[in-house]
Design a protein around this motif. Structure first.
Motif, PDB file in Angstrom:
ATOM      1  N   ASP A   1     -65.522 114.225  62.451  1.00 53.99           N
ATOM      2  CA  ASP A   1     -66.431 113.202  62.967  1.00 53.99           C
ATOM      3  C   ASP A   1     -65.733 111.867  63.175  1.00 53.99           C
ATOM      4  O   ASP A   1     -66.168 111.046  63.972  1.00 53.99           O
ATOM      5  CB  ASP A   1     -67.608 112.997  61.993  1.00 53.99           C
ATOM      6  CG  ASP A   1     -68.529 114.193  61.954  1.00 53.99           C
ATOM      7  OD1 ASP A   1     -68.536 114.962  62.924  1.00 53.99           O
ATOM      8  OD2 ASP A   1     -69.227 114.360  60.945  1.00 53.99           O
ATOM      9  N   ALA A   2     -64.650 111.632  62.427  1.00 55.91           N
ATOM     10  CA  ALA A   2     -63.976 110.342  62.488  1.00 55.91           C
ATOM     11  C   ALA A   2     -63.224 110.138  63.801  1.00 55.91           C
ATOM     12  O   ALA A   2     -62.965 109.011  64.206  1.00 55.91           O
ATOM     13  CB  ALA A   2     -63.013 110.191  61.307  1.00 55.91           C
ATOM     14  N   ARG A   3     -62.861 111.217  64.449  1.00 51.87           N
ATOM     15  CA  ARG A   3     -62.124 111.094  65.701  1.00 51.87           C
ATOM     16  C   ARG A   3     -63.075 110.754  66.841  1.00 51.87           C
ATOM     17  O   ARG A   3     -64.184 111.264  66.925  1.00 51.87           O
ATOM     18  CB  ARG A   3     -61.395 112.396  66.024  1.00 51.87           C
ATOM     19  CG  ARG A   3     -60.306 112.741  65.039  1.00 51.87           C
ATOM     20  CD  ARG A   3     -59.265 113.618  65.677  1.00 51.87           C
ATOM     21  NE  ARG A   3     -58.558 112.917  66.739  1.00 51.87           N
ATOM     22  CZ  ARG A   3     -57.790 113.519  67.641  1.00 51.87           C
ATOM     23  NH1 ARG A   3     -57.649 114.819  67.619  1.00 51.87           N
ATOM     24  NH2 ARG A   3     -57.182 112.825  68.573  1.00 51.87           N
ATOM     25  N   ASP A   4     -62.640 109.902  67.717  1.00 48.91           N
ATOM     26  CA  ASP A   4     -63.436 109.514  68.872  1.00 48.91           C
ATOM     27  C   ASP A   4     -63.531 110.702  69.828  1.00 48.91           C
ATOM     28  O   ASP A   4     -62.512 111.175  70.344  1.00 48.91           O
ATOM     29  CB  ASP A   4     -62.766 108.319  69.553  1.00 48.91           C
ATOM     30  CG  ASP A   4     -63.522 107.866  70.773  1.00 48.91           C
ATOM     31  OD1 ASP A   4     -63.301 108.449  71.852  1.00 48.91           O
ATOM     32  OD2 ASP A   4     -64.339 106.947  70.660  1.00 48.91           O
ATOM     33  N   ALA A   5     -64.753 111.193  70.070  1.00 47.87           N
ATOM     34  CA  ALA A   5     -64.936 112.410  70.855  1.00 47.87           C
ATOM     35  C   ALA A   5     -64.468 112.241  72.303  1.00 47.87           C
ATOM     36  O   ALA A   5     -63.877 113.160  72.881  1.00 47.87           O
ATOM     37  CB  ALA A   5     -66.402 112.839  70.817  1.00 47.87           C
ATOM     38  N   LYS A   6     -64.726 111.086  72.903  1.00 47.07           N
ATOM     39  CA  LYS A   6     -64.303 110.872  74.288  1.00 47.07           C
ATOM     40  C   LYS A   6     -62.780 110.903  74.405  1.00 47.07           C
ATOM     41  O   LYS A   6     -62.228 111.494  75.345  1.00 47.07           O
ATOM     42  CB  LYS A   6     -64.848 109.542  74.824  1.00 47.07           C
ATOM     43  CG  LYS A   6     -66.334 109.539  75.075  1.00 47.07           C
ATOM     44  CD  LYS A   6     -66.812 108.206  75.653  1.00 47.07           C
ATOM     45  CE  LYS A   6     -66.264 107.975  77.057  1.00 47.07           C
ATOM     46  NZ  LYS A   6     -66.821 106.733  77.646  1.00 47.07           N
ATOM     47  N   THR A   7     -62.096 110.278  73.458  1.00 42.09           N
ATOM     48  CA  THR A   7     -60.637 110.288  73.472  1.00 42.09           C
ATOM     49  C   THR A   7     -60.101 111.695  73.270  1.00 42.09           C
ATOM     50  O   THR A   7     -59.178 112.139  73.970  1.00 42.09           O
ATOM     51  CB  THR A   7     -60.089 109.362  72.375  1.00 42.09           C
ATOM     52  OG1 THR A   7     -60.564 108.041  72.602  1.00 42.09           O
ATOM     53  CG2 THR A   7     -58.574 109.367  72.363  1.00 42.09           C
TER      54      THR A   7
END
Length: 226
Positions: free
Chosen positions: A154-160
């Motif tokens: 969840d911590a990772r930016d999904a768009k990136t």
């Protein structure tokens, strides 16, 4: 003070019984319902945000004793952000017991992410003021549950992450399209579609474009990544 039947039922969902019921009443009272004789939950929200932050910081340190600050910070942000607080609030149906003014009620306030997130923080503060830090800590960890264990994803930016996935396949960046917008101007709801050049697509809905795009990207990642 005696609690109403709906607040007694909420205590059961919350898993905490208040010695001072007035704290719970204040925690679920939005500013649109405040009067000279009725306090709203804004001050409790301020405190609850800090209590939640301390509990989550400690939980992350205990969960991964080797993680550097650069790894811990995005995990922490994912656990304490308003969207996560609102998701926990939905799990225990905080919206059903919110005390709202007429205008907020008519505009769908019981479903608004910001109101739910704020109320969840206020409830945390109410528990802290009623039963102390350990009571707040145990309640938070129980309600957040496996979110602490799965926070790395969840911590990772999904768009990136989705854009990096497209690049790895030598595709153009994902495209985002607003499918619809509904609700009043002061509380719009956006539905966004994201599509890869290879044709895979997903949609998501949220109270602002940024969150809808992130949710759509996350939904598409779940489709295309093993």
């Amino acid at each position: 003070m005696k609690l109403s039947a709906d607040l007694k039922a909420f205590q059961t969902r919350l898993g905490y019984a208040f010695e001072r019921p007035d704290l719970l009443v204040r925690a679920v009272t939005h500013s649109s319902m405040s009067t000279p004789n009725r306090d709203d939950n804004q001050r409790l929200e301020f405190l609850g945000d800090r209590v939640l932050g301390l509990v989550m910081a400690e939980a992350l340190l205990d969960a991964d004793r080797a993680a550097a600050e650069g790894k811990l910070a995005p995990r922490f942000n994912a656990l304490v952000r308003k969207e996560t607080c609102a998701a926990v609030a939905r799990d225990i149906d905080v919206g059903a017991v919110l005390k709202l003014g007429r205008s907020e009620m008519l505009s769908g306030g019981r479903r608004k992410e910001a109101l739910l997130g704020d109320a969840m923080e206020a409830v945390i503060a109410a528990i802290y003021r009623d039963g102390g830090f350990e009571a707040a800590r145990s309640t938070i960890l129980r309600l957040w549950g496996k979110r602490v264990e799965t926070v790395e994803a969840d911590a990772r930016d999904a768009k990136t992450t989705l854009q990096e996935h497209a690049q790895s396949l030598k595709q153009n960046p994902p495209s985002y399209r607003e499918v619809s917008r509904s609700g009043p101007d002061h509380a719009p709801v956006f539905t966004i579609e994201v599509q890869l050049a290879s044709g895979e697509a997903a949609t998501a809905t949220a109270g602002n474009k940024r969150n809808a795009e992130q949710a759509a990207a996350k939904a598409l990642l779940e489709k295309v990544k093993p």
